[in-house]
Design an enzyme around this catalytic site. Structure first.
Site, PDB file in Angstrom:
ATOM      1  N   ARG A  22      45.048 -27.898  22.197  1.00 35.17           N
ATOM      2  CA  ARG A  22      45.311 -28.658  23.431  1.00 35.17           C
ATOM      3  C   ARG A  22      46.809 -28.805  23.666  1.00 35.17           C
ATOM      4  NH1 ARG A  22      48.680 -31.294  21.718  1.00 35.17           N
ATOM      5  NH2 ARG A  22      48.687 -33.181  20.472  1.00 35.17           N
ATOM      6  N   ASP A 163      43.704 -35.828  20.497  1.00 30.12           N
ATOM      7  CA  ASP A 163      43.598 -34.415  20.109  1.00 30.12           C
ATOM      8  C   ASP A 163      42.139 -33.986  19.975  1.00 30.12           C
ATOM      9  OD1 ASP A 163      46.277 -34.745  19.934  1.00 30.12           O
ATOM     10  OD2 ASP A 163      46.459 -34.310  17.786  1.00 30.12           O
TER      11      ASP A 163
HETATM   12 MG    MG Z   1      47.388 -32.073  14.391  1.00 33.98          MG
END
Ligand code: MG
Ligand code: ADP
Length: 351
Positions: A22, A163
């Site tokens: 990402r 994340d």
């Molecule tokens: Mg990481």
């Protein structure tokens, strides 16, 4: 022994899972205080291919010299060697499974580059373990939560959920507005004539301890003015300690920038979006102090490039990548190594 032979000879079909990395367009260090973020899953992937294996995990990484070999159930995932294996065993520990797998993993993400190779490894492991243990398919949120806690176990770093949730719930063609308190994820389409680039600057340094320091400082600021996700700039001025005041100022102003950037993106007002990205970089550099001279310089050059709407450091800081949002006609040849990335769907079973 019989079970082992049965599994290795009869379950030879390979299972393949894949997770994107990402990039965060705006909203850094806001996730662990339940604030707002606007990232997207990108077309760089970690892919894991394996077969079921009773009571053990054996995994080779194309990007690490030493293989992971461990028995299940795990006693202490934080003690796993090689250390990269902790992201894998952290997930196995969270899932409390006894059946593992034997296989390999490879990635087109840089390791330690701020594009979430760690989350992509965790999500791939979680999908693989669910598959070999015939567990009901978890939702994106369930996947993200278990992988976030696996990362806490593996690294001791109290990271937020951005994340893992981004890599788990990516949407083709869209950025994701995530409210890290309610955990609501809202896709916001990225205009077709807008290009997003990441420019790798340096491997991260000191990130773990400095990241944890920032988490502690945000917690201390909250003891003065309550939840930072709800705080106003006016109350930040009441914090006497100068460092805590600046940390809080970043958080409060960054949440506001994410909200405004989301509206701008939805309206395809990329000039406003870019200005907010530039302000975000300044805030991360001056108030939150997580940038580096090298990143500042790369951001400065990118911001001055014709056709670039905005540029900023992205991720936890202290190295990693910068993100650049530009008109598709912009010439970015002067931005060394700038890599075009596309928004894609989240982690999934491929085969
Ligand atoms: Mg990481
Ligand atoms: P980022 O997530 O931004 O890439 P991190 O420091 O959070 O940076 O995670 C990087 C670490 O994750 C690597 O040092 C390694 O231990 C582990 N890792 C990630 N992907 C892989 C992979 N494909 N193979 C082995 N280890 C990996």
């Amino acid at each position: 022994m019989f079970i082992y032979m049965f599994i290795t000879t009869n379950m030879s079909a390979e299972i393949v899972v894949r997770s994107p990395g990402r990039v965060n367009l705006i909203g850094d260090h806001t996730d662990y205080t339940g604030g707002m973020v606007l990232p997207m899953a990108i077309d760089r992937y970690t892919t894991m291919a394996a077969q079921p294996l009773e009571a053990a995990i054996q995994l080779t990484s194309a990007d690490q010299p030493d293989d992971l070999k461990c028995e299940l159930p795990l006693v202490d995932p934080a003690a796993t060697t090689p250390t990269w294996g902790r992201y894998v065993t952290g997930v196995a520990h969270q899932l409390q499974v006894t059946r593992g797998f034997s296989g390999s993993v490879s990635t087109t993400l840089p390791l330690g580059g701020g594009l979430s190779s760690s989350a992509a490894l965790e999500l791939s492991t979680a999908l693989m373990l669910c598959q070999v243990n015939e567990l009901p398919p978890p939702t994106s949120l369930e996947l993200a939560q278990l992988c976030r806690f696996a990362e806490h176990l593996a690294t001791g770093v109290p990271c937020g959920i951005m994340d893992q949730l981004t890599c788990a719930s990516g949407v083709d063609g869209s950025a994701l507005l995530i409210d890290c308190h309610s955990l609501q994820v809202s896709p916001i389409e990225i205009p077709h004539d807008v290009n997003i680039y990441v420019q790798f600057i340096a491997h991260r340094k000191l990130s773990s301890s400095a990241y944890s320091d920032r988490v502690i400082q945000c917690d201390q600021a909250e003891q003065h003015i309550g939840p930072l996700r709800l705080a106003e700039v006016s109350s930040v001025h009441n914090i006497a300690d100068e460092i805590l005041r600046r940390r809080a100022m970043h958080l409060v102003s960054e949440n506001e920038r994410v909200r405004r950037a989301t509206v701008a993106l939805a309206l395809q007002d990329m000039t406003t979006f870019g200005k907010l990205m530039n302000e975000s970089h300044k805030s991360l550099r001056d108030d939150f102090e997580v940038s580096t001279n090298q990143m500042d310089e790369a951001v400065r050059i990118a911001q001055q490039t014709p056709g670039v709407f905005g540029a900023r450091m992205t991720g936890g800081g202290f190295g990693g990548c910068i993100v650049i949002v530009a008109d598709s006609s912009a010439n970015v040849d002067n931005l060394e190594g700038a890599m075009l990335v596309k928004p894609v769907s989240g982690a999934k079973l491929i085969n």
